[in-house]
Structure formats: C-alpha cells, structure tokens
Design an enzyme around this catalytic site. Structure first.
Site, PDB file in Angstrom:
ATOM      1  N   SER A  10       0.824  -1.360   0.088  1.00 53.21           N
ATOM      2  CA  SER A  10      -0.092  -0.003   0.004  1.00 53.21           C
ATOM      3  C   SER A  10       0.829   1.408  -0.041  1.00 53.21           C
ATOM      4  CB  SER A  10      -0.881   0.033   1.149  1.00 53.21           C
ATOM      5  OG  SER A  10      -0.237   0.037   2.427  1.00 53.21           O
ATOM      6  N   GLY A  42      -5.064  -1.411   5.785  1.00 50.29           N
ATOM      7  CA  GLY A  42      -5.244  -2.046   7.119  1.00 50.29           C
ATOM      8  C   GLY A  42      -6.587  -1.818   7.813  1.00 50.29           C
ATOM      9  N   CYS A  70       3.219  -7.011   1.342  1.00 48.38           N
ATOM     10  CA  CYS A  70       2.237  -6.431   2.306  1.00 48.38           C
ATOM     11  C   CYS A  70       1.459  -7.627   3.074  1.00 48.38           C
ATOM     12  CB  CYS A  70       1.309  -5.483   1.661  1.00 48.38           C
ATOM     13  SG  CYS A  70       0.060  -4.868   2.539  1.00 48.38           S
ATOM     14  N   THR A  72      -1.361  -7.231   4.923  1.00 43.83           N
ATOM     15  CA  THR A  72      -2.770  -7.079   4.921  1.00 43.83           C
ATOM     16  C   THR A  72      -3.324  -7.989   3.381  1.00 43.83           C
ATOM     17  OG1 THR A  72      -2.349  -5.109   6.200  1.00 43.83           O
ATOM     18  CG2 THR A  72      -4.743  -5.457   5.227  1.00 43.83           C
ATOM     19  N   CYS A 182       3.399  -6.375   9.681  1.00 37.91           N
ATOM     20  CA  CYS A 182       3.067  -5.243   8.737  1.00 37.91           C
ATOM     21  C   CYS A 182       4.378  -4.732   8.275  1.00 37.91           C
ATOM     22  CB  CYS A 182       2.478  -4.213   9.543  1.00 37.91           C
ATOM     23  SG  CYS A 182       2.130  -2.812   8.430  1.00 37.91           S
ATOM     24  N   HIS A 184       5.265  -2.018   7.067  1.00 35.74           N
ATOM     25  CA  HIS A 184       5.862  -0.821   7.686  1.00 35.74           C
ATOM     26  C   HIS A 184       6.688  -0.888   9.001  1.00 35.74           C
ATOM     27  CE1 HIS A 184       3.005   0.544   4.712  1.00 35.74           C
ATOM     28  NE2 HIS A 184       3.385   1.717   5.008  1.00 35.74           N
TER      29      HIS A 184
HETATM   30  N1  DGL Z   1       2.306  -2.666   4.866  1.00 34.25           N
HETATM   31  C1  DGL Z   1       1.041  -3.219   4.903  1.00 34.25           C
HETATM   32  C2  DGL Z   1       1.154  -4.468   5.688  1.00 34.25           C
HETATM   33  O1  DGL Z   1       2.225  -5.220   5.587  1.00 34.25           O
HETATM   34  C3  DGL Z   1      -0.098  -2.377   5.552  1.00 34.25           C
HETATM   35  C4  DGL Z   1      -0.191  -0.927   5.794  1.00 34.25           C
HETATM   36  C5  DGL Z   1      -1.608  -0.543   5.540  1.00 34.25           C
HETATM   37  O2  DGL Z   1      -1.711   0.094   4.316  1.00 34.25           O
HETATM   38  O3  DGL Z   1      -2.359  -0.242   6.507  1.00 34.25           O
HETATM   39  O4  DGL Z   1       0.015  -4.886   6.127  1.00 34.25           O
END
Ligand code: DGL
Length: 204
Positions: A10, A42, A70, A72, A182, A184
């Site tokens: 994302s 998310g 990702c 999610t 996640c 991030h």
């Molecule tokens: N980076 C994403 C993950 O690994 C999701 C971040 C998001 O867009 O909420 O779940």
C-alpha cells in the site's frame, strides 16, 4: 512485462522486501508499486480490498513474479480464488520462520487491524502448535507514513508513548519472538526494544 518482478504494498513498507530482493537478485528487472491512493489498507473493508488486490494482480499477471510485500494484502489474497503460480504472499513463510527460530514457541504478532481480524497469522501459527499473542496496531502505520509532518524528536516521542501503552499487552505473555507482521513495522525495531524484551524480531 514478462521479465519484470513486481513488488507491491500500500505504501513504503514493502521497500524493505524490495531492497532484500534487489540485493539478492541484482540482475532482475523490478517494478515497485505503492498503492498510495488507497493507503492505508489495514483499516479498509474486506470487500473493497478484495476488488483492489484482484485488479492489481490481474493488471500485472504476465510478470515473471508478483511479490505481495504487504501482510494485509497477503491475507486478502488468500481469500481470493486466484491461482496464479507467479504470485507470492508472505504469511506462511513468515510464520514458519518465526516458529523455527522461537525457543518457547510463544510468539507475539503486531499487524494492521485487518490482518489481525482476518486471523491468517493466528491460523498458521496455531497449526504449528505455537501460542499466539496477536495485537492490532494500524495506528503505527499512520505514524510511519506521516513521519514527515513531525520533527524527529516529536516523532519518536509520540511513537514511544504509543508503544509503551500498546506493548503492555505482552506484559505477562512470556513471548520470546515478535512477528512485525506489517511491512511498515520493520522501520521501528530500535524503538520496540525499549518496551519489549524478546530474543527474536521477525520482520515481514
Ligand atoms: N504494509 C501493509 C502490511 O504489511 C499495510 C499497511 C496499511 O496500508 O495499512 O500489512
């Protein structure tokens, strides 16, 4: 398109996976696709994300490989009836790695609200007979994506305030591993260490 490896998320999180891939396979051709128009994933609905993930995968379907960087989107992908042999998601491989490297098989998972609600990590780890401690933490995605609005000092202050509160969930859990489920979340490992003592941080 046939010679391209497509890595998508994302937003910025999947760049960790993109960097690992480009280091390991420097001679491949890559496309990094950040779906920032629809960030964050998310906290969106399952129905919306099913359509979105399906259309991204179908758009890139002729690529050499599509890596869903990702968690999610990987969870959503597992709900879709798509059987492309060139698509790679990251839930099982991460769960297996965390299980193999955990000594006491008590494993925490932090991920977006939706990843935790969909329960794919819990299912994968339960199948391995691990004890799982799942924590919804979409708020952390907002901090990471919004980092530029703060000074470094202010950013670290609010992140640590939030971590202190949220990580109290793990207080009596005895976990020895934390899956940062996640993409991030890998950016903040040094901060997690101030609030949680585990021997193993698994970044996904
Ligand atoms: N980076 C994403 C993950 O690994 C999701 C971040 C998001 O867009 O909420 O779940």
């Amino acid at each position: 398109m046939k010679d391209k490896i497509v890595v998508f998320d994302s937003g910025l999180g999947g760049l960790n996976i993109y960097k690992t891939l480009t280091n390991k396979h420097p001679n491949e051709n890559y496309i990094y696709f950040a779906d920032e128009l629809y960030l964050p994933y998310g906290t969106k609905s399952v129905e919306f994300l099913k359509q979105r993930i399906r259309s991204i995968i179908e758009y890139f379907k002729d690529a050499k490989a599509i890596v869903i960087a990702c968690n999610t989107a990987s969870s959503i992908y597992r709900l879709l009836d798509l059987n492309y042999p060139n698509v790679y998601e990251i839930i099982d491989v991460t769960s297996q790695y965390a299980y193999n490297t955990s000594r006491n098989k008590k494993i925490g998972v932090i991920a977006t609200d939706l990843t935790i609600e969909l329960g794919m990590y819990q299912d994968a780890l339960n199948k391995l007979n691990a004890k799982v401690f799942p924590l919804k933490y979409s708020e952390l995605v907002d901090f990471i994506e919004g980092k530029d609005q703060y000074s470094e000092e202010e950013y670290l202050r609010i992140v640590n305030e939030s971590l202190k509160d949220k990580f109290s969930f793990f207080k009596d859990s005895d976990i020895d591993s934390l899956i940062c489920g996640c993409t991030h979340f890998g950016y903040l490992i040094d901060e997690y260490k101030k609030h949680l003592t585990v021997s193993n941080y698994v970044i996904s």
